[in-house]
Every structure is written in C-alpha cells, then in structure tokens.
Design an enzyme around this catalytic site. Structure first.
Site, PDB file in Angstrom:
ATOM      1  N   THR A 366       0.921  -1.118   0.000  1.00 46.57           N
ATOM      2  CA  THR A 366       0.000   0.000   0.000  1.00 46.57           C
ATOM      3  C   THR A 366       0.954   1.157   0.000  1.00 46.57           C
ATOM      4  OG1 THR A 366      -1.746  -1.139   1.133  1.00 46.57           O
ATOM      5  CG2 THR A 366      -1.554   1.196   1.641  1.00 46.57           C
ATOM      6  N   SER A 437     -11.057  -0.515   6.599  1.00 47.27           N
ATOM      7  CA  SER A 437      -9.643  -0.275   6.325  1.00 47.27           C
ATOM      8  C   SER A 437      -8.930   0.175   7.602  1.00 47.27           C
ATOM      9  CB  SER A 437      -9.534   0.823   5.272  1.00 47.27           C
ATOM     10  OG  SER A 437      -8.204   1.219   5.090  1.00 47.27           O
ATOM     11  N   SER A 438      -7.600   0.109   7.562  1.00 44.62           N
ATOM     12  CA  SER A 438      -6.798   0.683   8.654  1.00 44.62           C
ATOM     13  C   SER A 438      -6.068   1.939   8.201  1.00 44.62           C
ATOM     14  CB  SER A 438      -5.750  -0.329   9.130  1.00 44.62           C
ATOM     15  OG  SER A 438      -6.363  -1.489   9.608  1.00 44.62           O
TER      16      SER A 438
HETATM   17  O1  DON Z   1      -7.101  -0.965   3.984  1.00 45.71           O
HETATM   18  C1  DON Z   1      -6.316  -1.600   4.660  1.00 45.71           C
HETATM   19  O2  DON Z   1      -6.259  -1.504   5.874  1.00 45.71           O
HETATM   20  C2  DON Z   1      -5.345  -2.560   3.981  1.00 45.71           C
HETATM   21  N1  DON Z   1      -5.887  -2.979   2.727  1.00 45.71           N
HETATM   22  C3  DON Z   1      -4.023  -1.890   3.825  1.00 45.71           C
HETATM   23  C4  DON Z   1      -2.986  -2.842   3.275  1.00 45.71           C
HETATM   24  C5  DON Z   1      -1.605  -2.437   3.542  1.00 45.71           C
HETATM   25  O3  DON Z   1      -1.331  -1.427   4.133  1.00 45.71           O
HETATM   26  C6  DON Z   1      -0.545  -3.367   3.087  1.00 45.71           C
HETATM   27  N2  DON Z   1       0.761  -2.839   3.383  1.00 45.71           N
HETATM   28  N3  DON Z   1       1.704  -3.366   3.816  1.00 45.71           N
END
Ligand code: DON
Length: 589
Positions: A366, A437-438
């Site tokens: 992300t 989401s986070s």
């Molecule tokens: O929205 C979320 O919380 C996750 N899909 C975020 C994924 C993420 O940060 C992956 N990174 N390492």
C-alpha cells in the site's frame, strides 16, 4: 458607505498580512518512490497546487509501485484547502460488487478460504482511485486532469527500471501472478520476478490513464473500457456487473477530529478504522504524563492503549453507509476513561480479560504520500491494492492490476484476515459495501506546527501513526517520526509485535515481567512519508521512511498567478463549483 469601504480595505489588508504569515515558504512532497516525488514537483512547478500534485503522485505510484497501489485499487485522501480552511476526506475505498454475499469466501464446511478473497478476480472490489483522481482534478486542482497525469503516462509508456523492492514483491507473489497470463505478461519477466534494473513498460496502462485524462470517469467506469474490465473479470471467475462500475462513487466525508492535550488530530473516518482507533489510543494515553514516565513504563502504557483501541476496531467498525458506527462515543474522553480503568502500570492486561466481543446473532503493499504547497494546501493520502500486486489479476487489454481488498472484510466472524484482524457483522461482506480499512492519513496540529503523515502496513498502520504522532507531539522532526523503531499490539493475537531495534534485552525482559507476550517481526515494517510545517520557525521539512526507497523533497516553489498560466479548462468542469465553496458530503463518480 465610504467608512464601510475603508473598513473593508483594512480587513482585506489584514487578511492578506495574516495569510502571508501563514503560508509556508516552501513546498514539500514525500512519497514512496523518487519518480513519484518528481512527478508531483513537476506539476507544482507548472503552476498546479497540492491537489494537482496528488493526482500526479498517485498516478505515478500506480505505474512505478504497482504492487502497492494503482487505478485498480482505492484509498483515502485527507485534504486541507487553505483558502476556506476546509478539511475533507475523499473516500475512494473499493466497494463490494452488488452480487457479493456474506458467505462468498467460505467453503461448504463454513471455513474461510483465503485464496478466494486474496487471489484472482473474485478478490477484487470495484476500484475507487480512478474516480478519486477525477474528483481531485475537477473540484480541487487548478490543472486539467490530463496535464497532471502526463508524467505517469510517460513513465508507463516509455518504461522505468524496476528496483530491488519490485523484484522482492514480485518474487513474493510470483506463483499467483504467473497463474494469470495477462499479469504475467506485463509484470513478470518470462514468468519470473524481474531483476532490479529490468525496464518495465506498461503500454495498456498508459492508454488507460490517457483515456481517463481525456474522458474523466466515463473513460474508466463506462463505455468500451468498462466492457473490457467486465469481460476480463468474468472470464477470471469474478462477479462484477456494469451496474457496479456505473454506480461507483467516491464519497466526501468529514474527517474524525480530536485532541491530545493541546494537539489537534484530523484523520480518516469510517470505513477506515484509522482515525477512530488512533484517537481512542491517544485518549487512553492522555491521563499519563508520558514525558515524565520512564521509557519502559511509557512503552507499556502505549501497548496497553493499542490493545484496547484495536479491540473496539474489531467490534464496532465497518462501512458507515451500512452499519451504525458509534464514532462520537468511541472517540469521546468518557469512553477512554471507562475502557482504560483497568490499565495497570505494572502489568499487561491479557486481551482475554477485556470485554469479549459477542459473536453476531447468527450468523506493504500500500502506499502513502504527503504534500504541502506554498498556499498551505495539504494532502495526506494512503492508497492501496491491499497485499502485494493485489489480486494479481489484470483484465486483458486494460493494464489495470486489480486489488484484493475484499479480504479486508471479515469473511467469517472472528476469523483472522491476511493481517490477523478479526471482525464481526459490522464488517461482514455485503453488496455495495466498503471493506473496513486501517488507512490513517493524518494531520497533526499544535499552535506552531502542522504535521502531515501516514504509512502502509495493514493493521499496523494505526499503531505506526500513533507512535509518529507522539514523536511529533514531543517536538521531534519528521526524520524521527519515520525512523523510530516500531512495536505494535492489535488486541488479537494477544502479543506485542516488534522490530528488532525497538526492544533491547532489558526492554524485552521488562515487558515479559509485566506479562506481555512478545513476537519479533521477521522484517522491519512500514513506509511512512511525513512533512512538518514549523510555522514558528518558518520552516518546512520532510522525511521519507528509511525502510523504503522513497524520497522527500522540500523546495522553494511560488505558485504562479493563475491567469498567467492560461490553462485550458477541462470540458466537463462544472461551473457551479468554485474554490471557496465548501462541498457538501455527496457522491461524485
Ligand atoms: O485498507 C487496509 O487496511 C489494507 N488494505 C491496507 C494494506 C496495507 O497497508 C498493506 N501494506 N503493507
């Protein structure tokens, strides 16, 4: 009449003086890739503002970091518009297709099947990033969308040399990527993870971005392009329909706002848990004089605050358009007093001792970037395709690598997802619903300082932003927020995850003595991008996480007067919207 005119003039002069005093003397961009930072800087130097730069950066990241984010994904963009002090979140989170059902990721025995929610077309939600780019350009930017997309289009068409990070991420997902011919054709080198230095060209993506720039949303969510997306998804076993694409909209949401002593925090609202959990944790910490606590006590109470705040994430948080999320109660000081009452300084509270989460009635990879322009406009944006290379699925002819954000739903109550996070009904799969989401794009504000920060890292995003916010509050510079060794607790599993540098032997012994279970992270995590505008010192500084390959840039950029630029207005720019008119929460595709 004359007196009134004179008063007006005085007021105007006064506001100009005030405004001048409150404009940064430099622009700043921090992103996860040098080519994306460069794309943003180029747009600001061409007369764009922070929002145009956000379009350029997001699109460039889609090209050079396809494992992290892209126009097949979504995210949350926190904006501050200086002219009218508007703070707003563009919720560009993916939506579940209308044919999605609660148990779609369970097998016949009722067990969650992670492969189905993580790999291939069935794992993909309806992308939100294309709509967000259009929205930013139409309602917040100064430049036409196609102008802001130009660098990304060139990077996709002419290619760029992939880094070791790309090689590692592709290696990690190689098997799944190889299973989809189109993904393998574009993103692998003869079926293997391309070596660092390999030139990656993405002709289809260049054409898709070009079409988006010229046609706006209709160029992605409608017409022939939508047909291509749908045909590819269907052939891959997915369930998208034309209606899903046609009805996708970004939503403007009010950020969650709270305080920690004299610091104001502005962050992402549901359907991200980020801002709510961050504020809950800070509220839990407020009664402690953190500066006076020993380092060991301080770390222990921060972990205990994380544990309790993440517990509420699991029970209450979900898509507010589907589920009542009691944000005001959760971020209220009274709630923290209640859930913090059993927080002991000398002892860990086992997660099993917290109020259990009742089961429902029956049933890095992300990216984050931060931008500040010389008008004082700010962007904190976290964008994602979820796990590396998302679903590893590309509808043929589109160049659009799809997300696997459907795995962020709770496929089955209390069953952990890819990040070990659990949930109940509030985050169950539902047609048209956004998965929880986070992502935590955040502004931090004290009397003299403004911080802009965020990071990828799945469930650990919120705890990283919490640690960064506490550093900011202590007066540390952005280099310190991003480089700080990290530790994390997310309620369940009941353990403290830590980077090797975060805990020395004495710290480990101390935490174990208090009853904490410890787990060493097998690698450093996070990729924080941060900017500080120190208004007292008239100084702008920025930092990119040393764990990543990103770049922070601060430079003297004066926005040229708009009329001198003679920019063509995009054909579909609505006349009724203008800078200074706050935009009511509504959906815009
Ligand atoms: O929205 C979320 O919380 C996750 N899909 C975020 C994924 C993420 O940060 C992956 N990174 N390492």
């Amino acid at each position: 009449m004359r007196v009134r005119g004179f008063a007006c003039l005085l007021w105007l002069i006064a506001t100009r003086i005030c405004a001048a005093g409150f404009e940064p003397n430099a622009a700043a961009i921090a992103t996860a890739h040098p080519l994306a930072t460069q794309a943003g800087r180029e747009v600001i130097d061409a007369g764009g503002n922070a929002f145009d730069a956000a379009v350029a950066v997001a699109a460039a990241l889609a090209v050079v970091e396809p494992y992290s984010s892209g126009i097949g994904g979504g995210g949350f963009l926190l904006l501050h518009r200086a002219v009218d002090n508007l703070d707003v979140v563009i919720d560009a989170r993916e939506k579940a297709p209308l044919l999605a059902t609660k148990n779609m990721y369970l097998d016949a025995a009722g067990n969650a099947v992670p492969e189905r929610s993580q790999n291939g077309a069935l794992a993909a939600g309806i992308p939100g990033t294309p709509a967000a780019l259009v929205h930013l350009a139409l309602f917040y930017g100064r430049l036409p969308l196609e102008r802001s997309l130009a660098s990304a289009i060139k990077l996709a068409r002419d290619g760029f040399e992939v880094s070791t990070t790309y090689h590692n991420m592709a290696g990690y997902r190689q098997k799944v990527m190889a299973a989809n011919a189109e993904t393998a054709r574009i993103f692998l080198d003869a079926g293997n993870a391309p070596a660092a230095g390999f030139k990656l060209r993405q002709g289809d993506l260049a054409r898709s971005l070009e079409r988006l720039g010229i046609q706006g949303s209709a160029g992605f969510y409608g017409g022939e392009f939508a047909d291509k997306l749908l045909a590819g998804v269907k052939a891959g076993g997915g369930i998208w329909t034309a209606e899903d694409l046609a009805q996708y909209t970004v939503v403007e949401r009010k950020p969650v706002v709270g305080t920690f002593h004299d610091m104001q925090i502005i962050s992402a609202p549901p359907p991200s848990a980020g801002g709510t959990v961050l504020l809950e944790a800070l509220n839990l910490l407020e009664p402690f004089d953190l500066a006076k606590l020993s380092v060991l006590d301080r770390r222990h109470v921060i972990i205990e605050a994380m544990r309790r705040a993440y517990r509420d994430r699991a029970e209450f948080l979900g898509d507010p358009d589907f589920t009542e999320v009691p944000v005001a109660r959760l971020i209220g000081k009274a709630h923290s007093q209640e859930i913090g009452a059993d927080l002991k300084l000398d002892q860990a509270t086992p997660s099993s001792a917290l109020k259990p989460i009742a089961p429902p009635h029956q049933g890095e990879h992300t990216t984050h970037f931060s931008i500040l322009d010389t008008e004082g406009n700010r962007v904190a944006a976290t964008l994602s395709v979820n796990t590396p290379f998302g679903a590893c699925f590309t509808p043929p002819g589109t160049g659009v690598l799809l997300n696997n954000e459907m795995d962020d739903f709770s496929a089955r109550p209390l069953t952990p997802n890819a990040y070990g996070l659990i949930g109940v009904d509030a985050n169950a799969v539902g047609p048209g619903k956004r998965p929880l989401s986070s992502m935590t794009p955040t502004f931090l504000i004290t009397k003299n300082r403004i911080g802009i920060l965020g990071t990828p890292g799945g469930s650990r995003i919120i705890s990283m932003v919490l640690l960064g916010a506490l550093e900011f509050y202590q007066g540390a510079p952005p280099e310190a927020w991003v480089k700080l060794p990290r530790y994390h607790h997310q309620y369940l599993p009941d353990e403290v995850l830590y980077e090797p540098a975060a805990l020395d032997d004495a710290a480990k012994q101390d935490l174990e003595r208090r009853g904490h279970k410890l787990r060493l992270s097998n690698r450093d995590y996070g990729n924080m991008q941060a900017i500080l505008w120190d208004m007292g010192a008239h100084q702008v500084s920025a930092a990119s996480d040393p764990r990543g390959e990103g770049k922070a840039d601060v430079w003297n950029a004066k926005l040229p007067a708009l009329k001198a630029l003679e920019l063509p207005a995009p054909a579909d720019k609505p006349k009724t919207r203008s800078v200074g008119v706050p935009i009511a929460p509504e959906a815009v595709n």
